[in-house]
Motif scaffolding. Structure first.
Motif, PDB file in Angstrom:
ATOM      1  N   UNK A  89       0.646  -1.374   0.105  1.00 49.79           N
ATOM      2  CA  UNK A  89      -0.517  -0.114  -0.017  1.00 49.79           C
ATOM      3  C   UNK A  89       0.811   1.118   0.147  1.00 49.79           C
ATOM      4  N   UNK A  90       1.838   1.147  -0.553  1.00 43.13           N
ATOM      5  CA  UNK A  90       3.246   2.139   0.036  1.00 43.13           C
ATOM      6  C   UNK A  90       3.090   2.589   1.189  1.00 43.13           C
ATOM      7  N   UNK A  91       3.129   3.984   1.286  1.00 43.55           N
ATOM      8  CA  UNK A  91       3.606   4.313   2.773  1.00 43.55           C
ATOM      9  C   UNK A  91       2.679   6.088   2.606  1.00 43.55           C
ATOM     10  N   UNK A  92       2.230   5.882   4.543  1.00 48.63           N
ATOM     11  CA  UNK A  92       1.538   7.148   5.026  1.00 48.63           C
ATOM     12  C   UNK A  92       2.657   7.631   5.939  1.00 48.63           C
ATOM     13  N   UNK A  97       0.196  19.378  10.791  1.00 50.55           N
ATOM     14  CA  UNK A  97      -0.672  20.552  10.234  1.00 50.55           C
ATOM     15  C   UNK A  97      -1.993  20.212   9.125  1.00 50.55           C
ATOM     16  N   UNK A  98      -2.008  21.522   9.000  1.00 50.14           N
ATOM     17  CA  UNK A  98      -3.522  20.493   7.523  1.00 50.14           C
ATOM     18  C   UNK A  98      -2.866  21.607   6.510  1.00 50.14           C
ATOM     19  N   UNK A  99      -1.958  20.010   6.226  1.00 43.37           N
ATOM     20  CA  UNK A  99      -1.436  20.374   4.776  1.00 43.37           C
ATOM     21  C   UNK A  99      -2.245  20.265   3.754  1.00 43.37           C
ATOM     22  N   UNK A 100      -2.128  21.383   2.394  1.00 39.68           N
ATOM     23  CA  UNK A 100      -1.393  22.108   2.717  1.00 39.68           C
ATOM     24  C   UNK A 100      -0.218  22.937   3.345  1.00 39.68           C
ATOM     25  N   UNK A 101      -0.688  23.618   4.500  1.00 38.43           N
ATOM     26  CA  UNK A 101      -0.121  24.613   4.753  1.00 38.43           C
ATOM     27  C   UNK A 101       1.330  23.669   5.891  1.00 38.43           C
ATOM     28  N   UNK A 131       6.030  16.475   2.226  1.00 37.97           N
ATOM     29  CA  UNK A 131       4.997  15.989   3.254  1.00 37.97           C
ATOM     30  C   UNK A 131       3.455  16.909   1.536  1.00 37.97           C
ATOM     31  N   UNK A 132       4.021  16.424   0.233  1.00 35.94           N
ATOM     32  CA  UNK A 132       3.320  17.011  -0.432  1.00 35.94           C
ATOM     33  C   UNK A 132       1.870  15.832  -0.979  1.00 35.94           C
ATOM     34  N   UNK A 180      -7.263   8.655  -0.711  1.00 33.50           N
ATOM     35  CA  UNK A 180      -6.272  10.053  -1.482  1.00 33.50           C
ATOM     36  C   UNK A 180      -7.054  11.078  -1.499  1.00 33.50           C
ATOM     37  N   UNK A 181      -6.671  12.282  -1.226  1.00 34.80           N
ATOM     38  CA  UNK A 181      -7.330  12.694  -2.168  1.00 34.80           C
ATOM     39  C   UNK A 181      -6.244  13.860  -2.113  1.00 34.80           C
ATOM     40  N   UNK A 182      -5.923  14.508  -2.993  1.00 35.45           N
ATOM     41  CA  UNK A 182      -4.812  15.497  -3.480  1.00 35.45           C
ATOM     42  C   UNK A 182      -4.697  16.579  -3.140  1.00 35.45           C
ATOM     43  N   UNK A 183      -3.557  17.144  -2.519  1.00 30.00           N
ATOM     44  CA  UNK A 183      -3.355  18.493  -1.645  1.00 30.00           C
ATOM     45  C   UNK A 183      -4.018  19.658  -2.829  1.00 30.00           C
ATOM     46  N   UNK A 184      -3.985  20.796  -2.281  1.00 29.10           N
ATOM     47  CA  UNK A 184      -4.556  21.445  -3.557  1.00 29.10           C
ATOM     48  C   UNK A 184      -3.341  22.812  -3.322  1.00 29.10           C
ATOM     49  N   UNK A 185      -2.536  22.681  -4.326  1.00 28.01           N
ATOM     50  CA  UNK A 185      -0.822  23.206  -4.292  1.00 28.01           C
ATOM     51  C   UNK A 185      -1.118  25.000  -4.201  1.00 28.01           C
ATOM     52  N   UNK A 186      -2.696  25.823  -4.147  1.00 31.27           N
ATOM     53  CA  UNK A 186      -2.704  26.730  -4.403  1.00 31.27           C
ATOM     54  C   UNK A 186      -2.880  27.296  -2.852  1.00 31.27           C
ATOM     55  N   UNK A 187      -2.502  26.814  -2.030  1.00 32.41           N
ATOM     56  CA  UNK A 187      -2.602  27.407  -0.645  1.00 32.41           C
ATOM     57  C   UNK A 187      -1.788  26.306   0.369  1.00 32.41           C
ATOM     58  N   UNK A 188      -0.649  25.849  -0.676  1.00 35.94           N
ATOM     59  CA  UNK A 188       0.769  25.666   0.402  1.00 35.94           C
ATOM     60  C   UNK A 188       1.778  27.048   0.813  1.00 35.94           C
TER      61      UNK A 188
END
Length: 195
Positions: A89-92, A97-101, A131-132, A180-188
């Motif tokens: 299953x890969x890794x976690x 923090x509330x990523x992507x922050x 962390x992405x 899995x939910x992709x992070x929204x890069x605009x808030x990184x």
């Protein structure tokens, strides 16, 4: 479920203890330092300990055979693509923090420095960029006025991390997959070391 735990220090030990109470098999613990308290706790529990050849990188040969999931707990090493591919299953990992922050080593310190009224924790998929990776689980808490980073970590964020890890493991046991939910890069934002 067979888990390889990569980590260190107190959070590594509390994660190991949570996993041992959670009906999963911790088949190997990987540490950067043979004298780390996580290595001692694993040895005391009869769990195989692997010391990383490179403290900044975990490679496939350091992951236990037939690992279902790699979990990181207070590890600053990158988990290589070959290592992630060695686990079904890969890794976690848990990030406080509330990523992507606040991506980076000093997330809790930046939460305090920025005066954030709300903090949180994220279980995320390990990926090439720090962390992405996609978000598997996330929750939040309030920050008390005048609270230090250490106080926030101990009061709220470390316990939140253990709960979220347990929730994701329970999900994986039932669904044989990870949310899995992709992070929204605009808030990184980044949280580099403050020292």
């Amino acid at each position: 479920m067979r888990i390889t735990l990569v980590g260190s220090r107190h959070f590594g030990v509390t994660t190991l203890n949570m996993l041992r109470e959670h009906s999963v098999s911790v088949v190997r613990v990987v540490v950067a330092d043979a004298d780390d308290r996580l290595a001692a706790a694993a040895k005391a529990a009869g769990i195989e300990v692997q010391v990383q050849a490179n403290p900044k990188l975990v490679v496939a040969s350091e992951i236990a055979p037939d690992t279902d999931l790699i979990i990181t707990a207070h590890s600053h090493a990158r988990i290589g693509k070959d290592a992630l591919a060695a686990a079904r299953l890969g890794g976690i990992g848990y990030h406080p923090s509330l990523l992507p922050r606040h991506r980076g080593k000093a997330a809790v310190e930046w939460t305090i420095k920025e005066g954030d009224p709300i903090a949180g924790g994220t279980i995320y998929h390990l990926a090439d960029r720090m962390d992405a990776g996609a978000i598997a689980a996330q929750d939040w808490c309030f920050v008390k006025k005048g609270e230090t980073a250490r106080e926030l970590w101990e009061r709220a964020l470390a316990p939140l991390g253990l709960k979220l890890l347990a929730d994701v493991i329970d999900y994986a046991k039932v669904h044989k997959a990870l949310p899995a939910k992709v992070q929204d890069e605009q808030f990184a934002t980044s949280a580099p070391s403050l020292s």
